[in-house]
Structures are given as C-alpha cells and as structure tokens.
Scaffold this motif. Structure first.
Motif, mmCIF file in Angstrom:
data_model
loop_
_atom_site.group_PDB
_atom_site.id
_atom_site.type_symbol
_atom_site.label_atom_id
_atom_site.label_comp_id
_atom_site.label_asym_id
_atom_site.label_seq_id
_atom_site.Cartn_x
_atom_site.Cartn_y
_atom_site.Cartn_z
ATOM 1 N N ASP A 54 120.048 19.112 41.344
ATOM 2 C CA ASP A 54 118.678 19.309 41.545
ATOM 3 C C ASP A 54 118.620 20.759 42.180
ATOM 4 N N ILE A 55 117.763 21.605 41.491
ATOM 5 C CA ILE A 55 117.573 22.958 42.002
ATOM 6 C C ILE A 55 116.260 23.049 43.029
ATOM 7 N N LEU A 56 116.350 23.720 44.044
ATOM 8 C CA LEU A 56 115.165 23.652 44.760
ATOM 9 C C LEU A 56 114.238 24.680 44.372
ATOM 10 N N ALA A 57 112.695 24.422 44.253
ATOM 11 C CA ALA A 57 111.964 25.361 44.015
ATOM 12 C C ALA A 57 111.837 26.700 44.676
ATOM 13 N N SER A 58 112.303 26.634 45.922
ATOM 14 C CA SER A 58 112.502 27.895 46.610
ATOM 15 C C SER A 58 113.679 27.394 47.545
ATOM 16 N N PRO A 59 114.463 28.453 47.860
ATOM 17 C CA PRO A 59 115.761 28.323 48.471
ATOM 18 C C PRO A 59 115.408 28.248 50.080
ATOM 19 N N PHE A 60 116.031 27.254 50.754
ATOM 20 C CA PHE A 60 116.176 27.333 52.137
ATOM 21 C C PHE A 60 117.046 28.009 52.615
ATOM 22 N N SER A 61 116.823 28.957 53.754
ATOM 23 C CA SER A 61 117.567 30.144 54.234
ATOM 24 C C SER A 61 118.308 29.251 55.211
ATOM 25 N N LEU A 62 119.619 30.034 55.618
ATOM 26 C CA LEU A 62 120.367 29.477 56.692
ATOM 27 C C LEU A 62 119.501 29.281 57.670
ATOM 28 N N ALA A 63 118.765 30.142 58.452
ATOM 29 C CA ALA A 63 118.085 30.184 59.568
ATOM 30 C C ALA A 63 117.111 29.037 59.547
ATOM 31 N N GLN A 64 116.586 28.789 58.471
ATOM 32 C CA GLN A 64 115.584 27.448 58.296
ATOM 33 C C GLN A 64 116.400 26.234 58.437
ATOM 34 N N LEU A 65 117.595 26.193 57.927
ATOM 35 C CA LEU A 65 118.318 25.049 58.074
ATOM 36 C C LEU A 65 118.915 24.663 59.178
ATOM 37 N N ARG A 66 119.182 25.882 59.922
ATOM 38 C CA ARG A 66 119.509 25.763 61.479
ATOM 39 C C ARG A 66 118.417 25.366 62.413
ATOM 40 N N LEU A 67 117.172 25.784 62.089
ATOM 41 C CA LEU A 67 116.096 25.256 63.005
ATOM 42 C C LEU A 67 115.807 23.979 62.703
ATOM 43 N N ALA A 68 115.764 23.417 61.436
ATOM 44 C CA ALA A 68 115.448 22.259 60.895
ATOM 45 C C ALA A 68 116.461 21.126 61.239
ATOM 46 N N ALA A 69 117.564 21.405 61.280
ATOM 47 C CA ALA A 69 118.588 20.392 61.639
ATOM 48 C C ALA A 69 119.954 20.970 62.355
ATOM 49 N N ASP A 70 120.671 20.203 62.635
ATOM 50 C CA ASP A 70 121.751 20.760 63.425
ATOM 51 C C ASP A 70 122.879 21.087 62.141
ATOM 52 N N PHE A 71 122.551 22.185 61.694
ATOM 53 C CA PHE A 71 123.273 22.487 60.514
ATOM 54 C C PHE A 71 124.334 23.533 60.570
ATOM 55 N N ALA A 72 125.542 23.390 60.080
ATOM 56 C CA ALA A 72 126.423 24.336 60.146
ATOM 57 C C ALA A 72 127.087 24.478 58.790
ATOM 58 N N PRO A 73 127.071 25.742 58.141
ATOM 59 C CA PRO A 73 127.760 25.635 56.672
ATOM 60 C C PRO A 73 129.328 25.374 56.599
ATOM 61 N N PRO A 74 129.707 24.737 55.660
ATOM 62 C CA PRO A 74 131.156 24.596 55.477
ATOM 63 C C PRO A 74 132.018 26.050 55.497
ATOM 64 N N MET A 75 133.042 26.368 55.930
ATOM 65 C CA MET A 75 133.681 27.570 55.703
ATOM 66 C C MET A 75 135.175 27.465 55.351
ATOM 67 N N SER A 76 135.329 28.259 54.625
ATOM 68 C CA SER A 76 136.785 28.519 53.990
ATOM 69 C C SER A 76 137.072 29.896 53.816
ATOM 70 N N TRP A 77 138.262 30.374 53.697
ATOM 71 C CA TRP A 77 138.770 31.445 53.443
ATOM 72 C C TRP A 77 139.964 31.467 52.891
ATOM 73 N N ARG A 78 140.595 32.673 52.347
ATOM 74 C CA ARG A 78 141.767 33.085 52.059
ATOM 75 C C ARG A 78 141.972 34.324 51.785
ATOM 76 N N TRP A 79 143.113 34.833 51.816
ATOM 77 C CA TRP A 79 143.650 36.163 51.764
ATOM 78 C C TRP A 79 143.269 36.762 50.429
ATOM 79 N N ALA A 80 142.563 37.699 49.880
ATOM 80 C CA ALA A 80 142.491 38.444 48.828
ATOM 81 C C ALA A 80 143.714 39.037 48.424
ATOM 82 N N LYS A 81 143.973 38.841 47.070
ATOM 83 C CA LYS A 81 145.159 39.421 46.322
ATOM 84 C C LYS A 81 144.748 41.023 46.178
ATOM 85 N N PRO A 82 145.739 41.754 46.155
ATOM 86 C CA PRO A 82 145.497 43.375 45.905
ATOM 87 C C PRO A 82 144.532 43.430 44.580
ATOM 88 N N ARG A 83 144.867 42.731 43.508
ATOM 89 C CA ARG A 83 144.104 42.998 42.237
ATOM 90 C C ARG A 83 142.609 42.502 42.419
#
Length: 92
Positions: A54-83
């Motif tokens: 489902d594609i939203l008609a207009s995106p919800f910004s992170l600020a809007q999501l935080r105001l509307a609900a107790d929303f925290a985006p999932p986070m993940s990371w890894r070290w970037a390889k030199p290339r």
C-alpha cells in the motif's frame, strides 16, 4: 525520515542458510556470494515473503508519526566496507 507505504508479510521461512537459498535465490535480489557472506556462521536464516503493498497518497513525516503515536523507527547499522565508502563518495 518518512513512512511512504506499508507492506503485508505473506509468509516467513526460517531454515539453515544452505536450505533456504534454493527457495529464495530467484527472488532474493542478492548474489549467492552476498547471501553466503551475510549468513556466514549463522545457524538459521530468515526470509520474509511480501504480499500486498500500500503506497500512501502522501508520506507521513517522522515528526508527524512521533506526534500521532508513540513511534520509534527501527534502527540497524553496520560498518561500511572501503569500496562502499568509495562508491558513496563517487555518487556525491
């Protein structure tokens, strides 16, 4: 930093990496080498098979999501390889 859509998970599959690869190879969007490197040393691998999108008609910004609900985006990371860092520099 916005939600632009949602996807439904149709099925999940958890198997040892060597058994999962033949089932996802044609849909994984990675090479077999990338797959093996990612799951190296892992006992199990997990695949998510996606259903309806489902594609939203207009995106919800992170600020809007935080105001509307107790929303925290999932986070993940890894070290970037030199290339990978070189490619980013070339693209910017």
């Amino acid at each position: 930093m916005a939600m632009v859509g949602a996807v439904r998970i149709k099925e999940t599959m958890v198997l040892p990496p060597a058994l999962l690869w033949p089932r996802v190879a044609d849909r994984a969007c990675v090479t077999e080498g990338e797959y093996k490197a990612y799951f190296e040393g892992a006992k199990d691998a997990c695949a998510l098979f996606l259903g309806a999108v489902d594609i939203l008609a207009s995106p919800f910004s992170l600020a809007q999501l935080r105001l509307a609900a107790d929303f925290a985006p999932p986070m993940s990371w890894r070290w970037a390889k030199p290339r990978e860092l070189e490619l980013v520099k070339e693209l910017t």
